[in-house]
Write an enzyme that holds these catalytic residues in place. Structure first.
Site, PDB file in Angstrom:
ATOM      1  N   LYS A  56      10.331  34.782  58.692  1.00  0.00           N
ATOM      2  CA  LYS A  56      11.440  34.357  57.824  1.00  0.00           C
ATOM      3  C   LYS A  56      11.915  32.907  57.992  1.00  0.00           C
ATOM      4  O   LYS A  56      11.516  32.045  57.224  1.00  0.00           O
ATOM      5  CB  LYS A  56      12.594  35.345  57.959  1.00  0.00           C
ATOM      6  CG  LYS A  56      12.237  36.713  57.339  1.00  0.00           C
ATOM      7  CD  LYS A  56      13.443  37.579  57.105  1.00  0.00           C
ATOM      8  CE  LYS A  56      13.138  38.741  56.191  1.00  0.00           C
ATOM      9  NZ  LYS A  56      12.569  39.928  56.828  1.00  0.00           N
TER      10      LYS A  56
ATOM     11  N   PHE B   2      12.602  48.332  60.558  1.00  0.00           N
ATOM     12  CA  PHE B   2      11.830  47.742  59.465  1.00  0.00           C
ATOM     13  C   PHE B   2      10.907  46.681  60.046  1.00  0.00           C
ATOM     14  O   PHE B   2      11.366  45.714  60.647  1.00  0.00           O
ATOM     15  CB  PHE B   2      12.727  47.112  58.395  1.00  0.00           C
ATOM     16  CG  PHE B   2      11.909  46.568  57.247  1.00  0.00           C
ATOM     17  CD1 PHE B   2      11.477  47.406  56.233  1.00  0.00           C
ATOM     18  CD2 PHE B   2      11.525  45.237  57.215  1.00  0.00           C
ATOM     19  CE1 PHE B   2      10.685  46.926  55.197  1.00  0.00           C
ATOM     20  CE2 PHE B   2      10.737  44.749  56.178  1.00  0.00           C
ATOM     21  CZ  PHE B   2      10.321  45.591  55.165  1.00  0.00           C
TER      22      PHE B   2
ATOM     23  N   ASP C 185      10.300  42.328  67.599  1.00  0.00           N
ATOM     24  CA  ASP C 185      10.213  41.810  66.237  1.00  0.00           C
ATOM     25  C   ASP C 185      11.456  40.957  65.968  1.00  0.00           C
ATOM     26  O   ASP C 185      12.547  41.482  65.760  1.00  0.00           O
ATOM     27  CB  ASP C 185      10.119  42.980  65.252  1.00  0.00           C
ATOM     28  CG  ASP C 185      10.026  42.517  63.797  1.00  0.00           C
ATOM     29  OD1 ASP C 185      10.328  41.337  63.519  1.00  0.00           O
ATOM     30  OD2 ASP C 185       9.655  43.343  62.947  1.00  0.00           O
TER      31      ASP C 185
HETATM   32  C1  LIG Z   1      11.459  40.834  56.744  1.00  0.00           C
HETATM   33  C2  LIG Z   1      11.024  41.494  57.978  1.00  0.00           C
HETATM   34  C3  LIG Z   1       9.675  41.814  58.200  1.00  0.00           C
HETATM   35  C4  LIG Z   1       8.609  41.600  57.153  1.00  0.00           C
HETATM   36  O1  LIG Z   1       8.442  40.261  56.832  1.00  0.00           O
HETATM   37  P1  LIG Z   1       7.667  39.863  55.483  1.00  0.00           P
HETATM   38  O2  LIG Z   1       7.563  38.374  55.567  1.00  0.00           O
HETATM   39  O3  LIG Z   1       8.504  40.346  54.352  1.00  0.00           O
HETATM   40  O4  LIG Z   1       6.351  40.523  55.515  1.00  0.00           O
HETATM   41  C5  LIG Z   1       9.332  42.369  59.409  1.00  0.00           C
HETATM   42  N1  LIG Z   1      10.253  42.613  60.358  1.00  0.00           N
HETATM   43  C6  LIG Z   1      11.555  42.318  60.181  1.00  0.00           C
HETATM   44  C7  LIG Z   1      12.520  42.575  61.280  1.00  0.00           C
HETATM   45  C8  LIG Z   1      11.984  41.761  58.976  1.00  0.00           C
HETATM   46  O5  LIG Z   1      13.281  41.500  58.790  1.00  0.00           O
END
Ligand SMILES: *Cc1c(COP(=O)(O)O)cnc(C)c1O
Length: 419
Positions: free
Chosen positions: A270, A157, A242
């Protein structure tokens, strides 16, 4: 405090786009690890706004920093420098042990941080030696020079905007919005042989989460990141990590992948702003940092003085309150306690990013039942519960949840058996 939840629900339904389903509570206030609904009920927040509220709710240091910055200078655009932006960039480079020549690009969210990384990968691919770009179908013959294939993992994700969505694995999220940027190939999770097979001279970048949060807190197996670093280096591809969910102390260190590998870029969001929207892409070292030149990317809000002041204070408070060590220790304790519970078949995670699997697909029901008993948790899968509480969670608060949990689990299992 009195409220009328039905009225808010009705107004919400009438006014907000229906992409989130039906939220279960109207929350009006927070303090520390607690939030309150509009009927005055208190909840222990074990989700922290999805791994966001590192300092809990209404932390005085964060309120002080945001207020002071807003009183001084609120927004200026990237035509100008603001001191908190520079201080935060320097601080991020320092806590991530970034080598000389490393740089930071600020965004407002995780998905935007990954969009920036996607553009970095494209830019790299353009310049790189290789077998040439391929078309969206993966076949050679594109008129664009360089290489353009991107590798991501099954279960990944990376966000919901078009580029980040293309990196995301879930077909249901993507199918209605195709065509997406590409070509992106999703390979089996945690399989080094599959990675070895996939990473060749047509690949511009590999995107990895050290622990897949949305897929149910799935850590990459030992040695995978190191292998990925070696394979990408050998093939001349970028390694992009990420850490939007795992970074900024969530797993007990600044970066979950820290110390293991030096990637070409890391994306963050986050927890970074302690609840104020901010994301970042950190490019590691001279080569990836010099890929993006003036005009190659931009943002109006990214690096805004208030957001960067909030993030700087979040980082300083994590340090001054010893929250990295605390998250690591409390997480180990929580996981070992969870492992001993009936109906819990597996516990995963690091620091305060934790998931446990139940022996029945009752997670959604458990989320609702927990809410009725004053606990906010989340279910990233049918049998999986995720916890991502504020890093300031105390052992007593954790204990309160652990003491209630066995009865909550029994209740949803009984309901299932009687239905
Ligand atoms: C939440 C998340 C995203 C997306 O972040 P948003 O602030 O919701 O756009 C991308 N990568 C990972 C691993 C995430 O947990």
């Amino acid at each position: 405090m009195s409220g009328n939840p039905d009225l808010w629900n009705e107004r919400y339904k009438q006014s907000l786009l229906g992409v989130f389903g039906t939220p279960q509570r109207v929350l009006v206030r927070g303090s520390g690890c607690s939030v309150w609904d509009d009927a005055g009920n208190e909840y222990l927040d074990l989700l922290g706004g999805i791994a966001v509220n590192a300092l809990g709710h209404a932390h005085p240091a964060l309120i002080g920093a945001i207020t002071a910055q807003l009183e001084t200078l609120g927004h200026i655009s990237n035509f100008f420098i603001s001191p908190p932006q520079v201080r935060l960039a320097e601080k991020l480079l320092s806590i991530t042990n970034a080598p000389d020549g490393s740089k930071v690009f600020f965004t407002n969210s995780g998905t935007e941080a990954n969009e920036a990384a996607f553009k970095l990968a494209r830019k790299h691919g353009r310049n790189a030696d290789g077998e040439g770009a391929v078309n969206a179908d993966g076949k050679p013959g594109s008129s664009v020079p360089g290489r353009n294939r991107i590798i991501a993992l099954e279960g990944a994700f990376h966000g919901r905007t078009m580029g980040a969505l293309a990196l995301t694995a879930k077909e249901a999220y993507k199918a209605p919005f195709e065509p997406l940027p590409g070509p992106v190939t999703h390979i089996p999770f945690g399989d080094i042989a599959a990675l070895e097979e996939a990473v060749d001279e047509t690949v511009a970048a590999v995107f990895l989460e050290p622990i897949q949060g949305e897929a149910g807190v799935r850590p990459l197996p030992d040695g995978y990141l190191k292998a990925a670093r070696q394979l990408t280096t050998d093939a001349g591809a970028l390694l992009i990590i990420d850490e939007v969910q795992t970074g900024i102390g969530r797993t007990g260190s600044w970066l979950c992948s820290g110390g293991e590998v030096v990637p070409d870029a890391v994306t963050l969001a986050k927890g970074l702003g302690g609840g104020i929207p901010i994301g970042a892409m950190v490019t590691f070292g001279e080569a990836p940092s010099s890929l993006m030149a003036a005009g190659d990317h931009g943002t109006t809000f990214g690096g805004n003085p208030v957001a960067t002041a909030a993030a700087l204070t979040t980082l300083e408070t994590i340090e001054s309150e010893g929250l990295l060590e605390h998250a690591a220790k409390l997480g180990t304790w929580l996981r070992s306690r969870l492992e001993s519970l009936d109906h819990v078949v597996q516990v995963r995670g690091a620091g305060l990013l934790i998931a446990f699997d139940l022996d029945a697909p009752v997670a959604a029901k458990l989320v609702t039942t927990a809410l009725e008993h004053g606990f906010i948790v989340n279910s990233p899968g049918p049998a999986t519960i995720r916890l991502a509480p504020p890093l300031i969670l105390t052992q007593q608060q954790g204990d309160r949840f652990l003491a209630a949990l066995p009865q909550l689990i029994d209740q949803v299992i009984d309901q299932k058996e009687n239905s």
